[in-house]
Design an enzyme around this catalytic site. Sequence first.
Site, mmCIF file in Angstrom:
data_model
loop_
_atom_site.group_PDB
_atom_site.id
_atom_site.type_symbol
_atom_site.label_atom_id
_atom_site.label_comp_id
_atom_site.label_asym_id
_atom_site.label_seq_id
_atom_site.Cartn_x
_atom_site.Cartn_y
_atom_site.Cartn_z
ATOM 1 N N HIS A 120 8.405 -1.014 9.618
ATOM 2 C CA HIS A 120 8.825 -1.962 8.575
ATOM 3 C C HIS A 120 7.994 -1.719 7.315
ATOM 4 C CE1 HIS A 120 5.316 -4.950 9.345
ATOM 5 N NE2 HIS A 120 4.947 -3.706 9.469
ATOM 6 N N GLU B 166 1.820 -9.574 6.744
ATOM 7 C CA GLU B 166 2.630 -9.176 7.902
ATOM 8 C C GLU B 166 2.510 -10.170 9.048
ATOM 9 O OE1 GLU B 166 1.904 -5.041 8.827
ATOM 10 O OE2 GLU B 166 2.751 -4.409 6.910
ATOM 11 N N SER C 99 0.874 -1.176 0.000
ATOM 12 C CA SER C 99 0.000 0.000 0.000
ATOM 13 C C SER C 99 0.907 1.220 0.000
ATOM 14 C CB SER C 99 -0.890 -0.004 1.242
ATOM 15 O OG SER C 99 -0.124 0.089 2.414
ATOM 16 N N ASP D 131 0.978 8.426 7.065
ATOM 17 C CA ASP D 131 1.970 7.538 6.431
ATOM 18 C C ASP D 131 1.997 7.845 4.931
ATOM 19 O OD1 ASP D 131 3.395 5.467 5.291
ATOM 20 O OD2 ASP D 131 1.971 3.896 5.812
ATOM 21 N N LYS E 196 6.465 -0.240 14.580
ATOM 22 C CA LYS E 196 5.536 -1.286 14.134
ATOM 23 C C LYS E 196 6.262 -2.245 13.216
ATOM 24 C CE LYS E 196 3.007 0.513 10.139
ATOM 25 N NZ LYS E 196 1.721 0.449 9.470
ATOM 26 N N GLU F 69 -3.557 5.441 12.023
ATOM 27 C CA GLU F 69 -2.642 5.866 10.942
ATOM 28 C C GLU F 69 -3.407 5.827 9.623
ATOM 29 O OE1 GLU F 69 0.823 3.285 10.897
ATOM 30 O OE2 GLU F 69 0.883 3.342 8.716
ATOM 31 N N ASP G 2 -4.174 0.842 11.346
ATOM 32 C CA ASP G 2 -3.721 1.482 10.109
ATOM 33 C C ASP G 2 -4.706 1.089 9.016
ATOM 34 O OD1 ASP G 2 -2.645 2.497 7.859
ATOM 35 O OD2 ASP G 2 -0.780 1.342 7.904
ATOM 36 N N LYS H 96 9.434 5.606 7.333
ATOM 37 C CA LYS H 96 9.875 4.434 6.565
ATOM 38 C C LYS H 96 11.030 4.884 5.679
ATOM 39 C CE LYS H 96 5.289 2.297 5.837
ATOM 40 N NZ LYS H 96 4.101 2.442 4.961
ATOM 41 N N HIS I 134 -3.014 -6.395 2.253
ATOM 42 C CA HIS I 134 -2.124 -7.413 2.830
ATOM 43 C C HIS I 134 -2.808 -8.764 3.014
ATOM 44 C CE1 HIS I 134 0.427 -3.946 4.762
ATOM 45 N NE2 HIS I 134 0.505 -3.977 3.451
ATOM 46 N N GLU J 279 -4.608 -2.841 8.879
ATOM 47 C CA GLU J 279 -3.859 -3.334 10.041
ATOM 48 C C GLU J 279 -4.593 -3.083 11.353
ATOM 49 O OE1 GLU J 279 0.196 -1.816 9.911
ATOM 50 O OE2 GLU J 279 0.123 -1.855 7.727
HETATM 51 O O1 LIG Z 1 0.957 0.921 5.302
HETATM 52 C C1 LIG Z 1 1.904 0.581 6.020
HETATM 53 O O2 LIG Z 1 2.116 1.218 7.042
HETATM 54 C C2 LIG Z 1 2.845 -0.509 5.603
HETATM 55 C C3 LIG Z 1 3.565 -1.255 6.672
HETATM 56 O O3 LIG Z 1 2.745 -1.871 7.594
HETATM 57 O O4 LIG Z 1 2.358 -1.315 4.594
HETATM 58 P P1 LIG Z 1 3.094 -1.262 3.156
HETATM 59 O O5 LIG Z 1 4.521 -1.606 3.404
HETATM 60 O O6 LIG Z 1 2.357 -2.271 2.312
HETATM 61 O O7 LIG Z 1 2.927 0.128 2.653
HETATM 62 MG MG LIG Z 2 0.532 2.698 6.820
#
Ligand SMILES: O=C(O)[C@@H](CO)OP(=O)(O)O
Ligand SMILES: [Mg+2]
Length: 425
Positions: free
Chosen positions: A367, A206, A43, A314, A390, A287, A243, A339, A156, A165
Site C-alpha cells: 500500500h 498507517e 517517503s 523500495d 504490507k 526494506e 522499513d 507499488k 509517518h 515502520e
Molecule cells: O515506504 C513505504 O514503503 C511506504 C508504505 O509503507 O510509505 P510511503 O507510502 O510514505 O512511501
Molecule cells: Mg518503504
Amino acid sequence: MKRTITGLKAGEILDSRGWPTVKVTVRLEGGTVASASVPSGASTGQFEAHELRDGDSARYAGRGVLKAVENIEREIAPALIGIDAVRQPEIDRLMCELDGTENKARLGANAILGVSLAVARASAQSMEMPLYQYLGGSTARRLPVPMMNIINGGKHAANGLQMQEFMIVPHGAPTYSEALRFGSETYHALKGLLEQDGFATGVGDEGGFAPRLKNEREALELIVRAIEKAGYEPGRQIAIALDPAATSFFGDDGYALPGLGPSSISSDDLLAVYADWITAFPIVSIEDGFAESDWSAFAKQTAAVGDRIQIVGDDLYVTNPRFIRRGIDEKATNAVLIKPNQIGTVTETVAAIELCRRAGLRYKFSHRSGETEDDFVADFAVAMTGGQFKGGAPCRGERLAKYNRLLEIERELGAEALFSSPFVA
Ligand SMILES: O=C(O)[C@@H](CO)OP(=O)(O)O
Ligand SMILES: [Mg+2]
C-alpha cells in the site's frame, strides 16, 4: 460481451491523510461502470513516476489534483474511447505515449494510474470475474502473508523515531485469516503494554502506534513483548520486518539516528547495527535499510545476511525495471517492493514483477501511507502470487479495505486457498 470504453470521468476525493487524490470512473459499452482511486506516499523515492499536483496554494496548500482530473477528461478520455477495455497493455502504452515524458510528468502518474486501474477493474467486472482472477489467471490462489506496521515513525509520525515502520509478520499461521487474527491480537497486546508503560497510544499515518520511545531498539523490544503477551512464539509464529526508509534520515554526514548515538553514523556502522538486531530479534526482512543512493551498502548487506533474511529495495527501485535491472547486476538486494503508483500503470507493474521472477528475486506488494478505501492492491497481490503484502496496521478503514478484501478472497477460494511463508523460520 461488449466492453468497449465509452466514457471516462474523474474527480478529486480525499485520502487517509486528508489530502486530495484522483478517483476515476470508467464506463463500458454494455453498461459496466467501475471506479478506482490512487494512493500517495510520504517517503517517496526520488525517481518515482510524477504525481501531478496543482501547485495553487489557495487550494489544499497546493496539493489539489484538478489538473490531473482535467488531463483524464480532456486528453486521456478521447484517446481511449472506442478501445476494448481488455486491451490493458495497449491502453497503458497509449497513455504513456500521450504523456510523452520519461516519468509521466505531463499528464501525471496519478491520472494515468487511476485510469489504468479503473480499466482493469471494469474489464474484470464485464467478464464477471473477480479482479485477482482476471489479473492472475484461473490458478491464482495464494494469499499473502500480511506484514502489519504496528509502530510508526519517520515521516509517518512525529514521535522522534527516525525509522519508519516496525512490522509484525505472522508467517507461522496456518491460513491468511489466522495470520490476520495473530497480528490483530498482537496489535491489541501492544496497546495494552504501551498503556501499562505510560506511553501515548495515538497512531501514525498507517495506523500503527506512535509512542515517544527512547530509540528504535526499544520499539523492537516492545514488539517482542507484545507477541509473547498475545500468546505467540516470536520468530516461529510471528516474526518482525523493518522499513527504516533510510533516505529520510540520511544526510551529508551519514545516517542521523539520535536515539542510538549522538552523531551521524556511516553505512558500515548502520550495517553493524542491523547485524546486531538480526541476532537479537526475530527479523526476517529489512526494506530500505540504507538511502536510495547508497547502492553499495545494500549489496554489502545482501552479501552478508541475504541468505538469512530478506533485503528489500523500495525507494531504491521505485518499481522501475531500469533500477531493478541495476539491482540485479549489482546484487543489491534479494527482494523488491512493488507499488503500482511508483511506476504508474498496471502493465508496467507486471513487467517489474516479471523481471523479479526471471532474476529469482522475491517481491512484496505494498500500500502507500496515504491511502483510500480502494482495495485494488489486495487483488493484485493475490494475482501476482508473491506471497507477501504490507498494508499497515490492522485498523482504520483504508488499511482494512485491503486486509478485509483478502479475507473475502480467502473465503471465495475456500479449500483451494494457499498460504505459505516465504520466509525461513
Ligand atoms: O515506504 C513505504 O514503503 C511506504 C508504505 O509503507 O510509505 P510511503 O507510502 O510514505 O512511501
Ligand atoms: Mg518503504
